[in-house]
Scaffold this active site. Structure first.
Site, short mmCIF file in Angstrom:
data_model
loop_
_atom_site.label_atom_id
_atom_site.label_comp_id
_atom_site.label_asym_id
_atom_site.label_seq_id
_atom_site.Cartn_x
_atom_site.Cartn_y
_atom_site.Cartn_z
N ASP A 34 0.82 -1.21 0.00
CA ASP A 34 0.00 0.00 0.00
C ASP A 34 0.85 1.26 0.00
O ASP A 34 1.42 1.63 1.04
CB ASP A 34 -0.91 -0.01 1.26
N ASP A 210 -1.74 5.67 -5.20
CA ASP A 210 -2.06 4.79 -4.07
C ASP A 210 -2.43 3.38 -4.50
O ASP A 210 -3.57 3.11 -4.91
CB ASP A 210 -3.20 5.42 -3.26
#
Ligand SMILES: CSC[C@H](NC(=O)[C@H](Cc1ccccc1)OC(=O)N1CCC(N)CC1)C(=O)N[C@@H](CC1CCCCC1)[C@@H](O)Cn1ccccc1=O
Length: 325
Positions: A34, A210
Site C-alpha cells: 500500500d 495509491d
C-alpha cells in the site's frame, strides 16, 4: 541489492497481494502493498481467534530472529473506515529476494471486520513515507526505507495488471516492462504520501498514487464531465457513487504527467477498466471505477489508474515516473 515479487489481483482487481517472507525459518504471508500508508502489519498469533477467518498468521514465538520491540504499539485507520492495532516485533523480512534484517513487523491484536472478512489478505506492507508510520513511542521505518541504502537504485516500480499477475520491483527499472519513455514529475511527500500533479482535460489535479486504493477518486467537475458521455450514467446515493448500464461502452480516461516543456506523457485508462463491477447479482447496473473525491478530501489515483501504467516510485529523487505498457 534488488528484489522482484509477483502482485496477484484478488476479487476483480479490488486488491493485489504479494508473498512476503517473515522470520526464521521463513513464514510466508500474502500482504497488500500500500503506497498510501506506512505500516507493515500482519495477522498474528496475537490476533483474537474470533477475528481470524482463514488468514495465514505470523507466529513470532516460532521465529528465532524475532525480537519484541518492548513498549511499542501501533494503531491505524484507513480511508475506507477499516482499522487495526497491536504490538511490534523486529524480524527479518524478505520481499522477492530482497532482505531487511531488522524490520518492524507490527502484529495485530485487533483488526476491524472488513479485514476479518478479507480471507485472502494477511495484512499490509506500507510503501508511503515513514513520516506517517503509526508506531509509538518510537516511529519505525518502512521496508523500502530500510532497504533503500542497499538498493542498486533508490526506487521501486509498480506494474499492476487487469486480471493478471503484475510485479513490484525494488532497486531497478525493468526496461522490458514498459513502452515509450518514462515521464517524471516531482513528488510532494509533505503529507507522507506519493503526492503529484497531473493534468486532466487541461485541469491540474493534485493527488496521490495509491496502490492500496482500488478506484480513482477525482474532483467532482472531472467525474461529472466523464459520466456525461455515458447514456444512463447517474450518481446513485444508495451505492454512493456513479452507476451506469453494464452494457455501456465507456470512454477511455486519460491524464498527463510531467507536462512541462517536453509535453510530458499521457496515461490512458481503457474505458473497460472504468466499467468496474456490477452493483448486484442481476448484472444490469455497474459501478464506476472513477468516482468523486468530495467525501474523501484528497484525490487518489488508485489501482484502476496504476494498472494502466508502469509506475516508478523514486525515493532517492522524490519523483514519480509514469510510462505506458
Ligand atoms: C478512499 S480510500 C479507500 C481505500 N480502500 C479501498 O480502496 C478498498 C480496498 C480493499 C479492497 C478489497 C478488500 C478490502 C479493501 O476498496 C474499496 O473501498 N472499494 C473496492 C470495492 C468497491 N466496490 C468499493 C470501493 C483505502 O482506505 N485504502 C487504504 C489502504 C487499504 C485499506 C484497507 C485494506 C486494503 C488497503 C489507503 O491506501 C488509503 N489511504 C490513503 C491515504 C491516506 C489514508 C488512507 O487510508
Amino acid at each position: 541489492d534488488s528484489g522482484s515479487v509477483t502482485a496477484s489481483p484478488r476479487q476483480q482487481d479490488t486488491e493485489y497481494l504479494c508473498p512476503v517472507q517473515i522470520g526464521s525459518p521463513a513464514q510466508t504471508l500474502p500482504l497488500d502493498f500500500d503506497t498510501g500508508s506506512s505500516d507493515l502489519w500482519v495477522f498474528s498469533t496475537d490476533t483474537p481467534r474470533s477475528e481470524v477467518n482463514g488468514q495465514t498468521v505470523y507466529d513470532a514465538s516460532s521465529s528465532s530472529s524475532a525480537k519484541r520491540l518492548s513498549g511499542a504499539t501501533w494503531k491505524i485507520s484507513y480511508g475506507d473506515g477499516s482499522s487495526s492495532s497491536g504490538i511490534v516485533y523486529l524480524d527479518t523480512v524478505t520481499v522477492g529476494g530482497l532482505t531487511v534484517s531488522r524490520q518492524a513487523v507490527e502484529a495485530a491484536k485487533q483488526v476491524s471486520s472488513s479485514f476479518s472478512r478479507d480471507t485472502s489478505s494477511s495484512g499490509l506492507l506500507g510503501l508511503a513515507f515513514s513520516s506517517i508510520n503509526t508506531v509509538s513511542p518510537n516511529q519505525q521505518k518502512t521496508f523500502f526505507d530500510n532497504a533503500m541504502p542497499h538498493l542498486d537504485a533508490p526506487l521501486f516500480t509498480a506494474d499492476l495488471k487487469h486480471n493478471a499477475d503484475g510485479r513490484y520491483n525494488f532497486g531497478y527499472i525493468d526496461k522490458s516492462a514498459y513502452t515509450g519513455s518514462i515521464s517524471y514529475t516531482p513528488v510532494d511527500n509533505s503529507q507522507g504520501f506519493w503526492g503529484f500533479t497531473a493534468t486532466v482535460d487541461g485541469t491540474d489535479v493534485t493527488g496521490i498514487a495509491d496502490t492500496g486504493t482500488t478506484l480513482i477518486y477525482l474532483p467532482d467537475s472531472i467525474v461529472t464531465s466523464y459520466y456525461s458521455q455515458v447514456s444512463g450514467a447517474r450518481y446513485d446515493s444508495s451505492n454512493a457513487g456513479y452507476i451506469f448500464p453494464c452494457g455501456s461502452s465507456m470512454p477511455d480516461f486519460s491524464f498527463n504527467v510531467g507536462g512541462g516543456g517536453g509535453g510530458g506523457g499521457t496515461v490512458t485508462v481503457p474505458g473497460s477498466y472504468v466499467n468496474f463491477a456490477p452493483t448486484d447479482q442481476t448484472g444490469q447496473t455497474c459501478f464506476g471505477g472513477l468516482q468523486s473525491d468530495s467525501s474523501i478530501g484528497i484525490s487518489i489515483f488508485g489501482d484502476i489508474a496504476l494498472k494502466a501504467a508502469f509506475v516508478v516510485f523514486d525515493g532517492g529523487n522524490k519523483q514519480l515516473g509514469w510510462a505506458a505498457k
